[in-house]
Design a protein around this motif. Structure first.
Motif, PDB file in Angstrom:
ATOM      1  N   LEU A 162       0.822  -1.216   0.000  1.00 35.96           N
ATOM      2  CA  LEU A 162       0.000   0.000   0.000  1.00 35.96           C
ATOM      3  C   LEU A 162       0.852   1.260   0.000  1.00 35.96           C
ATOM      4  O   LEU A 162       0.465   2.287  -0.553  1.00 35.96           O
ATOM      5  N   HIS A 163       2.025   1.141   0.641  1.00 35.75           N
ATOM      6  CA  HIS A 163       2.846   2.352   0.810  1.00 35.75           C
ATOM      7  C   HIS A 163       4.270   1.911   1.123  1.00 35.75           C
ATOM      8  O   HIS A 163       4.483   0.919   1.821  1.00 35.75           O
ATOM      9  N   SER A 164       5.235   2.614   0.591  1.00 37.92           N
ATOM     10  CA  SER A 164       6.630   2.333   0.970  1.00 37.92           C
ATOM     11  C   SER A 164       7.402   3.637   1.094  1.00 37.92           C
ATOM     12  O   SER A 164       7.118   4.615   0.401  1.00 37.92           O
ATOM     13  N   GLU A 165       8.335   3.655   2.032  1.00 35.74           N
ATOM     14  CA  GLU A 165       9.103   4.871   2.341  1.00 35.74           C
ATOM     15  C   GLU A 165      10.561   4.467   2.566  1.00 35.74           C
ATOM     16  O   GLU A 165      10.858   3.586   3.371  1.00 35.74           O
ATOM     17  N   TYR A 166      11.438   5.094   1.793  1.00 35.42           N
ATOM     18  CA  TYR A 166      12.864   4.751   1.873  1.00 35.42           C
ATOM     19  C   TYR A 166      13.639   5.933   2.450  1.00 35.42           C
ATOM     20  O   TYR A 166      13.741   6.983   1.818  1.00 35.42           O
ATOM     21  N   THR A 167      14.154   5.774   3.661  1.00 36.67           N
ATOM     22  CA  THR A 167      15.040   6.795   4.254  1.00 36.67           C
ATOM     23  C   THR A 167      16.302   6.043   4.693  1.00 36.67           C
ATOM     24  O   THR A 167      16.859   5.294   3.904  1.00 36.67           O
ATOM     25  N   ASP A 168      16.733   6.230   5.931  1.00 38.65           N
ATOM     26  CA  ASP A 168      17.849   5.406   6.414  1.00 38.65           C
ATOM     27  C   ASP A 168      17.361   3.991   6.731  1.00 38.65           C
ATOM     28  O   ASP A 168      18.160   3.061   6.873  1.00 38.65           O
ATOM     29  N   ILE A 169      16.050   3.860   6.858  1.00 39.52           N
ATOM     30  CA  ILE A 169      15.427   2.535   6.999  1.00 39.52           C
ATOM     31  C   ILE A 169      14.342   2.427   5.913  1.00 39.52           C
ATOM     32  O   ILE A 169      14.077   3.392   5.191  1.00 39.52           O
ATOM     33  N   VAL A 170      13.707   1.280   5.839  1.00 38.87           N
ATOM     34  CA  VAL A 170      12.627   1.091   4.864  1.00 38.87           C
ATOM     35  C   VAL A 170      11.342   0.759   5.608  1.00 38.87           C
ATOM     36  O   VAL A 170      11.328  -0.113   6.480  1.00 38.87           O
ATOM     37  N   LYS A 171      10.263   1.495   5.260  1.00 38.88           N
ATOM     38  CA  LYS A 171       8.944   1.197   5.817  1.00 38.88           C
ATOM     39  C   LYS A 171       8.052   0.723   4.672  1.00 38.88           C
ATOM     40  O   LYS A 171       7.979   1.390   3.636  1.00 38.88           O
ATOM     41  N   MET A 172       7.420  -0.386   4.871  1.00 37.01           N
ATOM     42  CA  MET A 172       6.471  -0.909   3.884  1.00 37.01           C
ATOM     43  C   MET A 172       5.171  -1.232   4.576  1.00 37.01           C
ATOM     44  O   MET A 172       5.179  -1.844   5.641  1.00 37.01           O
ATOM     45  N   GLU A 173       4.073  -0.816   3.980  1.00 40.50           N
ATOM     46  CA  GLU A 173       2.770  -1.186   4.524  1.00 40.50           C
ATOM     47  C   GLU A 173       2.133  -2.198   3.584  1.00 40.50           C
ATOM     48  O   GLU A 173       1.881  -1.907   2.413  1.00 40.50           O
ATOM     49  N   LEU A 174       1.898  -3.391   4.107  1.00 39.05           N
ATOM     50  CA  LEU A 174       1.305  -4.470   3.319  1.00 39.05           C
ATOM     51  C   LEU A 174      -0.159  -4.642   3.686  1.00 39.05           C
ATOM     52  O   LEU A 174      -0.552  -4.436   4.839  1.00 39.05           O
ATOM     53  N   LEU A 175      -0.959  -5.030   2.704  1.00 36.76           N
ATOM     54  CA  LEU A 175      -2.352  -5.388   2.971  1.00 36.76           C
ATOM     55  C   LEU A 175      -2.419  -6.901   3.087  1.00 36.76           C
ATOM     56  O   LEU A 175      -2.167  -7.627   2.120  1.00 36.76           O
ATOM     57  N   VAL A 176      -2.724  -7.386   4.281  1.00 38.98           N
ATOM     58  CA  VAL A 176      -2.694  -8.832   4.554  1.00 38.98           C
ATOM     59  C   VAL A 176      -4.105  -9.317   4.890  1.00 38.98           C
ATOM     60  O   VAL A 176      -4.739  -8.779   5.800  1.00 38.98           O
ATOM     61  N   PRO A 177      -4.633 -10.310   4.156  1.00 38.58           N
ATOM     62  CA  PRO A 177      -5.938 -10.874   4.522  1.00 38.58           C
ATOM     63  C   PRO A 177      -5.925 -11.324   5.981  1.00 38.58           C
ATOM     64  O   PRO A 177      -4.918 -11.852   6.465  1.00 38.58           O
ATOM     65  N   LEU A 178      -7.040 -11.091   6.665  1.00 40.91           N
ATOM     66  CA  LEU A 178      -7.112 -11.311   8.111  1.00 40.91           C
ATOM     67  C   LEU A 178      -6.617 -12.696   8.526  1.00 40.91           C
ATOM     68  O   LEU A 178      -5.852 -12.840   9.475  1.00 40.91           O
ATOM     69  N   GLN A 179      -7.034 -13.722   7.775  1.00 41.92           N
ATOM     70  CA  GLN A 179      -6.686 -15.090   8.176  1.00 41.92           C
ATOM     71  C   GLN A 179      -5.219 -15.430   7.932  1.00 41.92           C
ATOM     72  O   GLN A 179      -4.727 -16.472   8.374  1.00 41.92           O
ATOM     73  N   MET A 180      -4.485 -14.536   7.228  1.00 41.41           N
ATOM     74  CA  MET A 180      -3.072 -14.803   6.925  1.00 41.41           C
ATOM     75  C   MET A 180      -2.096 -14.038   7.815  1.00 41.41           C
ATOM     76  O   MET A 180      -0.884 -14.197   7.695  1.00 41.41           O
ATOM     77  N   VAL A 181      -2.627 -13.179   8.692  1.00 39.39           N
ATOM     78  CA  VAL A 181      -1.752 -12.284   9.460  1.00 39.39           C
ATOM     79  C   VAL A 181      -0.693 -13.050  10.254  1.00 39.39           C
ATOM     80  O   VAL A 181       0.505 -12.724  10.211  1.00 39.39           O
ATOM     81  N   GLY A 182      -1.108 -14.077  10.969  1.00 41.09           N
ATOM     82  CA  GLY A 182      -0.166 -14.849  11.791  1.00 41.09           C
ATOM     83  C   GLY A 182       0.954 -15.456  10.969  1.00 41.09           C
ATOM     84  O   GLY A 182       2.141 -15.335  11.322  1.00 41.09           O
ATOM     85  N   GLN A 183       0.606 -16.112   9.856  1.00 42.83           N
ATOM     86  CA  GLN A 183       1.628 -16.782   9.047  1.00 42.83           C
ATOM     87  C   GLN A 183       2.549 -15.782   8.351  1.00 42.83           C
ATOM     88  O   GLN A 183       3.750 -16.034   8.195  1.00 42.83           O
ATOM     89  N   ILE A 184       2.017 -14.620   7.965  1.00 44.26           N
ATOM     90  CA  ILE A 184       2.854 -13.607   7.298  1.00 44.26           C
ATOM     91  C   ILE A 184       3.838 -12.993   8.293  1.00 44.26           C
ATOM     92  O   ILE A 184       5.017 -12.795   7.986  1.00 44.26           O
ATOM     93  N   LYS A 185       3.364 -12.707   9.491  1.00 42.36           N
ATOM     94  CA  LYS A 185       4.270 -12.174  10.521  1.00 42.36           C
ATOM     95  C   LYS A 185       5.407 -13.162  10.791  1.00 42.36           C
ATOM     96  O   LYS A 185       6.576 -12.773  10.910  1.00 42.36           O
ATOM     97  N   LYS A 186       5.072 -14.443  10.875  1.00 40.07           N
ATOM     98  CA  LYS A 186       6.065 -15.490  11.128  1.00 40.07           C
ATOM     99  C   LYS A 186       7.071 -15.547   9.968  1.00 40.07           C
ATOM    100  O   LYS A 186       8.288 -15.621  10.180  1.00 40.07           O
ATOM    101  N   ALA A 187       6.552 -15.476   8.739  1.00 33.75           N
ATOM    102  CA  ALA A 187       7.416 -15.542   7.554  1.00 33.75           C
ATOM    103  C   ALA A 187       8.370 -14.342   7.501  1.00 33.75           C
ATOM    104  O   ALA A 187       9.550 -14.480   7.146  1.00 33.75           O
ATOM    105  N   ILE A 188       7.870 -13.149   7.873  1.00 36.31           N
ATOM    106  CA  ILE A 188       8.705 -11.940   7.872  1.00 36.31           C
ATOM    107  C   ILE A 188       9.811 -12.068   8.923  1.00 36.31           C
ATOM    108  O   ILE A 188      10.976 -11.747   8.669  1.00 36.31           O
ATOM    109  N   THR A 189       9.422 -12.550  10.096  1.00 37.00           N
ATOM    110  CA  THR A 189      10.401 -12.739  11.175  1.00 37.00           C
ATOM    111  C   THR A 189      11.513 -13.690  10.731  1.00 37.00           C
ATOM    112  O   THR A 189      12.701 -13.423  10.921  1.00 37.00           O
ATOM    113  N   GLU A 190      11.109 -14.791  10.113  1.00 36.10           N
ATOM    114  CA  GLU A 190      12.096 -15.782   9.661  1.00 36.10           C
ATOM    115  C   GLU A 190      12.965 -15.234   8.531  1.00 36.10           C
ATOM    116  O   GLU A 190      14.185 -15.424   8.523  1.00 36.10           O
TER     117      GLU A 190
END
Length: 218
Positions: A162-190
């Motif tokens: 939905l949105h991305s911002e590049y400075t000294d760090i990177v911010k990305m806003e993703l649209l995640v279907p409700l039922q996928m939130v847990g698995q996506i967070k886990k995948a990002i962490t890994e």
């Protein structure tokens, strides 16, 4: 809140002719009973010279408001069959008015039920019907080493960025279907070895409309 539901994005008209009687169905998105009543009145004014303006509507998160009217047709031959089509299509917050210009030939009970049902189906066929799904705006903060991994994850799981911002760090806003939130967070962490930070920026409904993702408050 419903996890997903079908509704009208853009209403339309549909018309059929049975034994010289014209049946014109007008479909509209309505989100309150007041809106539905205004819409019905609007159609009655527009088609003031018609023999009948029958209606049906379903409103509410649990379709707690369902109403229909035969408007002078024999009882059970118009409004209820129209309502049955809306319920059968699993639609929410939808109203339909079917206007009949009498053609001089009586259709009988079965003929009327078929004609009113068919008119509603024609109106829905010409409308844009969408499926709204509940999603979470998930903001991910990572370093530049994590960007490729994030883009890969988003692409692999078909998550809109939905949105991305590049400075000294990177911010990305993703649209995640409700039922996928847990698995996506886990995948990002890994994928980022726990270096990415995440926060949920609220829930929204979204729908795919001709390949474009559109967001809705409800």
């Amino acid at each position: 809140m419903l996890e997903q539901y079908k509704t009208i994005y853009e209403g339309a008209e549909g018309e059929i002719v049975e034994k010289k009687s014209r049946f014109i169905a007008t479909v509209r998105l309505v989100e309150s009973e007041e809106e539905a009543v205004r819409f019905i009145e609007e159609m009655k004014k527009k088609y003031w010279d018609a023999r009948h303006n029958c209606h049906a509507y379903v409103i509410g998160e649990h379709r707690e408001i369902t109403r229909c009217s035969d408007d002078g047709e024999p009882s059970g031959t118009a409004g209820r069959p129209m309502l049955d089509v809306l319920l059968g299509e699993d639609l929410y917050n939808t109203a339909v008015v079917v206007t009949r210009y009498f053609g001089g030939t009586l259709l009988g009970t079965g003929g009327l039920v078929r004609a009113y049902s068919k008119a509603v189906q024609e109106g829905l066929k010409n409308s844009i019907v969408i499926e709204k799904k509940q999603g979470v705006r998930l903001e991910v903060i990572t370093d530049y080493n994590g960007v490729g991994k994030m883009q890969y994850l988003a692409g692999e799981n078909q998550l809109p960025i939905l949105h991305s911002e590049y400075t000294d760090i990177v911010k990305m806003e993703l649209l995640v279907p409700l039922q996928m939130v847990g698995q996506i967070k886990k995948a990002i962490t890994e994928a980022t070895s726990g270096r990415a930070r995440m926060q949920e920026n609220g829930q929204v409904y979204f729908a795919d409309i001709d390949g474009e993702i559109e967001l809705f408050d409800h």
